[in-house]
Design a protein around this motif. Structure first.
Motif, short mmCIF file in Angstrom:
data_model
loop_
_atom_site.label_atom_id
_atom_site.label_comp_id
_atom_site.label_asym_id
_atom_site.label_seq_id
_atom_site.Cartn_x
_atom_site.Cartn_y
_atom_site.Cartn_z
N ALA A 167 0.41 -1.22 -0.03
CA ALA A 167 -0.35 -0.06 -0.32
C ALA A 167 1.00 1.02 -0.19
O ALA A 167 0.68 2.42 -0.64
CB ALA A 167 -0.50 -0.11 1.29
N ASP A 168 2.15 1.04 0.58
CA ASP A 168 2.90 2.41 0.49
C ASP A 168 3.71 2.29 -0.12
O ASP A 168 4.74 3.52 0.83
CB ASP A 168 3.22 2.50 2.22
N VAL A 169 4.19 1.41 -1.40
CA VAL A 169 5.48 1.82 -1.68
C VAL A 169 5.31 2.95 -2.81
O VAL A 169 6.92 3.50 -3.10
CB VAL A 169 5.69 0.70 -2.78
N TYR B 264 0.17 12.30 -1.85
CA TYR B 264 -0.66 11.41 -3.49
C TYR B 264 0.46 9.94 -3.35
O TYR B 264 0.55 9.70 -3.54
CB TYR B 264 0.44 12.37 -4.10
N HIS B 265 0.74 9.67 -1.86
CA HIS B 265 1.79 8.29 -1.91
C HIS B 265 0.71 7.56 -2.41
O HIS B 265 1.06 6.20 -2.74
CB HIS B 265 2.03 7.95 -0.69
N VAL B 266 -0.62 7.36 -1.74
CA VAL B 266 -1.35 6.12 -2.49
C VAL B 266 -1.71 6.16 -4.06
O VAL B 266 -1.58 5.26 -4.96
CB VAL B 266 -3.43 6.74 -1.50
N LEU C 199 -7.47 2.85 -1.81
CA LEU C 199 -8.48 3.23 -0.96
C LEU C 199 -7.60 2.84 0.74
O LEU C 199 -8.51 3.39 1.05
CB LEU C 199 -9.86 2.63 -1.36
N HIS C 200 -6.57 2.96 0.93
CA HIS C 200 -6.57 2.44 2.21
C HIS C 200 -6.50 3.85 3.26
O HIS C 200 -5.92 3.62 4.04
CB HIS C 200 -4.90 1.01 2.35
N HIS C 201 -6.68 5.06 2.69
CA HIS C 201 -6.50 5.81 3.53
C HIS C 201 -8.43 6.72 3.67
O HIS C 201 -8.56 7.76 4.30
CB HIS C 201 -5.52 6.86 3.26
N GLU C 202 -9.01 5.69 2.96
CA GLU C 202 -10.29 6.46 2.86
C GLU C 202 -11.46 6.75 4.47
O GLU C 202 -10.34 5.44 4.91
CB GLU C 202 -11.19 5.68 1.54
FE LIG Z 1 -0.57 4.37 3.58
#
Ligand SMILES: [Fe+2]
Length: 362
Positions: free
Chosen positions: A170-172, A198-200, A223-226
């Motif tokens: 997710a954070d690559v 923007y990392h997503v 979507l992991h920060h929604e």
């Molecule tokens: Fe993240």
């Protein structure tokens, strides 16, 4: 054995678990006796916590759910993937390769096998490397926690693998965020936070053309920060627009971040972290995912220093699997700060409870 802050290590303590650097070279082996010189060396690579065996922690065992070897291998592999994506002269390097994805899947598959073999064991994160490895360690922690929740919720193995792949990757895209923002010590300015968000999208772009990665994993990445109330990013999605597997990863991502040593923060205890998450549930975070997290993590891992409601100090010896907040505790006598062998099983003595976790001996 117990985990201590390197600044608080009692002189002459014995190391109880080895510590490695980013190349998997041994920095210090178990059984070594800590000296001023060794402590300096460990601090240089940003080791902030380590396991020691001392008078009060004698005989306490920390059996990891995922073997240290497999976990280290996965953390170092994540570093390899991140390194291949690091910006050089502002031009992104090669794409994540298909064979890297295959290799990563095999590692996650091995982790799933270990999870299945330790059915009712609670999870606690183990510190094996310094804070310099935070991002890779975090990716692996979020993946393991997500798998544990997914398994508890009854997902089949195939979906678990997709969940794990999305969580770990997710954070690559953080590799495309300027280093000074990514590694800033202290709070981000609003415009820096905007860049961080923007990392997503970066992660999604890096991974979108990979055939070996499922659409479910890609959805998790994007979507992991929604948040359920629409306060998240990048889309401000609400409720049902956010699939369950994504919600699981969101809960684990926040939890893992606050219980770890980061650039700008020192870890906080699991019980406090769960209370922070509870305050965001169910408005922002998924209630089922949060309540399942409580069931899979060890709230008071063996070796945790605690204060009882009676005012007595103690150290957690072993967990009561069916009652996570009532472990078996060994009392530490205040006068000599040595274990005085009084063992209290909080499942048997219901007049007592854990008042708080102590970060260090008084
Ligand atoms: Fe993240």
């Amino acid at each position: 054995m117990r985990l201590v802050n390197i600044m608080e290590v009692p002189p002459g303590s014995k190391i109880a678990k080895p510590v490695y650097d980013s190349k998997l070279s041994l920095l210090i082996n178990s059984d070594a006796t800590l000296t001023e010189k060794l402590i300096k060396k460990l601090m240089q690579v940003d080791i902030r916590h380590l396991y020691i065996e001392d008078e009060i922690s004698k005989g306490i065992v920390l059996e990891p759910m995922i073997s240290d070897e497999l976990k280290l291998q996965t953390i170092v592999f994540m570093k390899k993937i991140y390194d291949s994506q690091m910006q050089k002269d502002n031009t992104p390097t090669e794409k994540v390769r298909e064979d890297s994805i295959r290799e990563l899947k095999a590692l996650i598959d091995d982790i799933i096998t270990e999870i299945y073999s330790k059915n009712n064991q609670k999870y606690y994160s183990t510190e094996l490397m310094g804070a310099e490895m935070y991002h890779y360690n975090h990716a692996v922690e979020v993946m393991i926690l997500s798998l544990l929740i997914g398994k508890k919720m009854g997902l089949d193995r195939e979906r678990l693998l997709k969940l794990g792949m999305g969580a770990v990757l997710a954070d690559v895209g953080k590799t495309r965020v300027p280093q000074e923002i990514l590694n800033k010590k202290g709070k981000l300015e609003p415009e820096e936070f905007e860049e961080m968000k923007y990392h997503v999208q970066y992660s999604y772009n890096i991974l979108k053309e990979l055939v070996g990665l499922s659409s479910l994993s890609r959805q998790i990445v994007l979507l992991h920060h929604e948040k359920l109330d629409g306060s998240g990013y990048p889309n401000g999605f609400t409720g049902d627009q956010i699939p369950l597997l994504v919600r699981i990863v969101t809960v684990c991502d926040i939890f893992s971040a606050i219980v770890s040593d980061r650039n700008y923060n020192t870890r906080i205890s699991v019980d406090t972290a769960l209370e922070i998450l509870r305050s965001a549930t169910p408005v922002k975070l998924d209630s089922d995912a949060f309540h399942t997290l409580i069931q899979v993590v060890d709230i008071y891992p063996p070796g945790t220093l605690i204060e009882l409601s009676s005012g007595q100090l103690g150290i957690v010896v072993i967990n009561n699997p069916n009652s996570p907040t009532r472990p078996v505790v060994r009392i530490i006598s205040e006068s000599k700060l040595k274990e005085d062998d009084l063992i209290i099983d909080l499942m048997k003595d219901l007049t007592l409870f854990i008042k708080k976790v102590l970060p260090k001996l008084p």
